[in-house]
Every structure is written in C-alpha cells, then in structure tokens.
Design an enzyme around this catalytic site. Sequence first.
Site, PDB file in Angstrom:
ATOM      1  N   ASP A  43      49.909 137.423  12.048  1.00  0.00           N
ATOM      2  CA  ASP A  43      50.940 136.590  11.444  1.00  0.00           C
ATOM      3  C   ASP A  43      51.687 137.415  10.410  1.00  0.00           C
ATOM      4  O   ASP A  43      51.144 138.391   9.876  1.00  0.00           O
ATOM      5  CB  ASP A  43      50.337 135.345  10.800  1.00  0.00           C
ATOM      6  CG  ASP A  43      51.349 134.215  10.630  1.00  0.00           C
ATOM      7  OD1 ASP A  43      51.464 133.378  11.554  1.00  0.00           O
ATOM      8  OD2 ASP A  43      52.030 134.173   9.594  1.00  0.00           O
ATOM      9  N   ASN A  96      53.778 134.099  20.420  1.00  0.00           N
ATOM     10  CA  ASN A  96      54.012 132.745  19.938  1.00  0.00           C
ATOM     11  C   ASN A  96      55.011 132.676  18.786  1.00  0.00           C
ATOM     12  O   ASN A  96      55.444 131.600  18.419  1.00  0.00           O
ATOM     13  CB  ASN A  96      52.685 132.122  19.483  1.00  0.00           C
ATOM     14  CG  ASN A  96      52.862 130.705  18.985  1.00  0.00           C
ATOM     15  OD1 ASN A  96      53.064 129.785  19.764  1.00  0.00           O
ATOM     16  ND2 ASN A  96      52.829 130.525  17.665  1.00  0.00           N
ATOM     17  N   TYR A 162      68.538 129.667  18.844  1.00  0.00           N
ATOM     18  CA  TYR A 162      67.182 129.404  19.317  1.00  0.00           C
ATOM     19  C   TYR A 162      67.168 129.247  20.839  1.00  0.00           C
ATOM     20  O   TYR A 162      66.340 129.842  21.540  1.00  0.00           O
ATOM     21  CB  TYR A 162      66.654 128.140  18.642  1.00  0.00           C
ATOM     22  CG  TYR A 162      65.256 127.742  19.034  1.00  0.00           C
ATOM     23  CD1 TYR A 162      64.158 128.417  18.525  1.00  0.00           C
ATOM     24  CD2 TYR A 162      65.045 126.662  19.894  1.00  0.00           C
ATOM     25  CE1 TYR A 162      62.864 128.039  18.870  1.00  0.00           C
ATOM     26  CE2 TYR A 162      63.760 126.280  20.236  1.00  0.00           C
ATOM     27  CZ  TYR A 162      62.675 126.965  19.724  1.00  0.00           C
ATOM     28  OH  TYR A 162      61.404 126.580  20.079  1.00  0.00           O
ATOM     29  N   LYS A 166      65.287 131.744  23.557  1.00  0.00           N
ATOM     30  CA  LYS A 166      64.240 131.246  24.450  1.00  0.00           C
ATOM     31  C   LYS A 166      64.641 131.368  25.922  1.00  0.00           C
ATOM     32  O   LYS A 166      63.787 131.625  26.781  1.00  0.00           O
ATOM     33  CB  LYS A 166      63.904 129.792  24.106  1.00  0.00           C
ATOM     34  CG  LYS A 166      63.273 129.617  22.722  1.00  0.00           C
ATOM     35  CD  LYS A 166      61.989 130.411  22.566  1.00  0.00           C
ATOM     36  CE  LYS A 166      61.286 130.097  21.254  1.00  0.00           C
ATOM     37  NZ  LYS A 166      60.032 130.869  21.095  1.00  0.00           N
ATOM     38  N   THR A 197      54.237 119.707  15.396  1.00  0.00           N
ATOM     39  CA  THR A 197      53.589 120.830  14.738  1.00  0.00           C
ATOM     40  C   THR A 197      54.270 121.075  13.393  1.00  0.00           C
ATOM     41  O   THR A 197      55.396 120.602  13.163  1.00  0.00           O
ATOM     42  CB  THR A 197      53.681 122.108  15.588  1.00  0.00           C
ATOM     43  OG1 THR A 197      55.060 122.516  15.669  1.00  0.00           O
ATOM     44  CG2 THR A 197      53.124 121.879  16.988  1.00  0.00           C
TER      45      THR A 197
END
Length: 265
Positions: A43, A96, A162, A166, A197
């Site tokens: 991370d 991720n 975004y 993607k 999330t």
Amino acid sequence: MSSRMKGKVVIVTGAGSSGPGWGNGKAAAVLYARHGASVLAVDNRMEAAQETAELISAEGGKCVAARANVASSEDVREMAERCVRQFGRVDVLHNNVGIVEVGGPIETEEESWNRVIAINQSSVFLTCKHIIPHLLDAGGGSIVNIASIAAIRWIGFPYLAYSAAKAAMIAMTQNMAVQYAPQGIRANCILPGFMNTPLIQEPLKETYGGNVDEMIDKRDKQVPMGKMGDGWDTAYAALFLASDESKYITGTSLVVDGGLTARCA
C-alpha cells in the site's frame, strides 16, 4: 485455512483500506492468506499495509507488509524484488490500486486527469512490467486486475478519467493474456459494480449532499439484487481467478455487480 492457494505467493497492491472497514484489496489479501497463500501486502500508506499484515498474522497466515507508490517504476521494481527475496518467487499479481475522482471533460482539471490515469492505469503497466519476468521464472502464474463496470457503462455520474483508465485496463489485460498464454501466464479482469467500501464514501459524499446513509440507500436500490456488494464479493471472484481452478480462463472480464449492468433501465 484451506489449500486452494497452498504454495502460491501473491502480491496484492492496494492491500490496505482507505478508511475503516473492508476494501477490495484488504479483503483479497486476507482471503488469499486464508486459503494458504503467502502474501506481500502493498500500500502507499505503510500503516494500512501493516494493518492488513497483522490481521493475516493473527489468523496464522503468512504476510509481509510493504510500502510502494505503484505509479513509481522504481518503487514497483523494489516491491517485486522484495517479494522474491522474502518468499522466493511470485505466482500471482493482484492489481487493486485505484482512486475515484468525479468529473467530465470540462470539470476535470488536467492534474486530476493525470493523477487518475497514473494511479489507475499506468500502475498496471508498471507492475506487469516488473513482475511478469518473475512469473516467467516461476513457470507461469496469474494476473488479476480490478477494473470497474464504469469501464463499460455509464453508472450515474461523470467519471471520465476513472472510466477511461478502467477501460484501458480491460484492453491491457486482454493483450497480455494472449501474449503470455504460451508461457503459462493468465490475465483476467474483475469488474465490480456498486460496492460498499471505504473508497466510495468520500468521493461521492458531495454528490449525494454529504449524506452517506442516503448515498448507500440510493445505490442499494439501483441494484437488481437490492443492495450493493462489498469487498468480499470482489475478493472471492479474485480468489477463483488467481487459483488453479480457473486454469483454462484467460483474457476475460468477470462482472461482479448484482445484475446492475444486465438491466436495461
């Protein structure tokens, strides 16, 4: 623990959580470890990676935390080498990392565009560039890229950068899947839909008038199954694509959205 991933070494980028709760990466890292994998939890915030590593260790799993900015080639190279030094090999790369910034072509500042593309798209190029050689050394492996249904559908708000990043991830995944199939490397995408999330709450809070509960209620009602998914739904899909159970699946995009993109209106 099960043995679905026994003997596998997995790198999970974005393995921490951007806030309290279970993000996609955090859940995936823990799930891989529960099924026998050794995990390098990566991370940009070391404390977030360390929290995930501690959760895994507390359950008896194997995990090492690492900090890396996946938009930095040098950081990614060192991340890959760290994994090999620690565990001897790499079998699975789980990409991720992602950020969401709302805006169309007029509203989006150039700095925002460049940031979203670098973190969501260029990072996948860099991780694959530095890690595929290690997958080849291991005799093959699996790449799991976390994209989004925003790559293929309008989902209620302008996500220009975004969505572009993607969508590019899907094309990159297919390209790598075909190129490296003869060498035993599989590459697949997961396209999560509306997921409850920590990542979604801050970027979308203003869009829903600052009311998180209202946002969750509205997004739940948009999904045919009646509620948003969560990080574990994405993680279980990733576990399948990373494991040998999907040994004849490559170059595909698995939609995990409760039926959202299957509905016409």
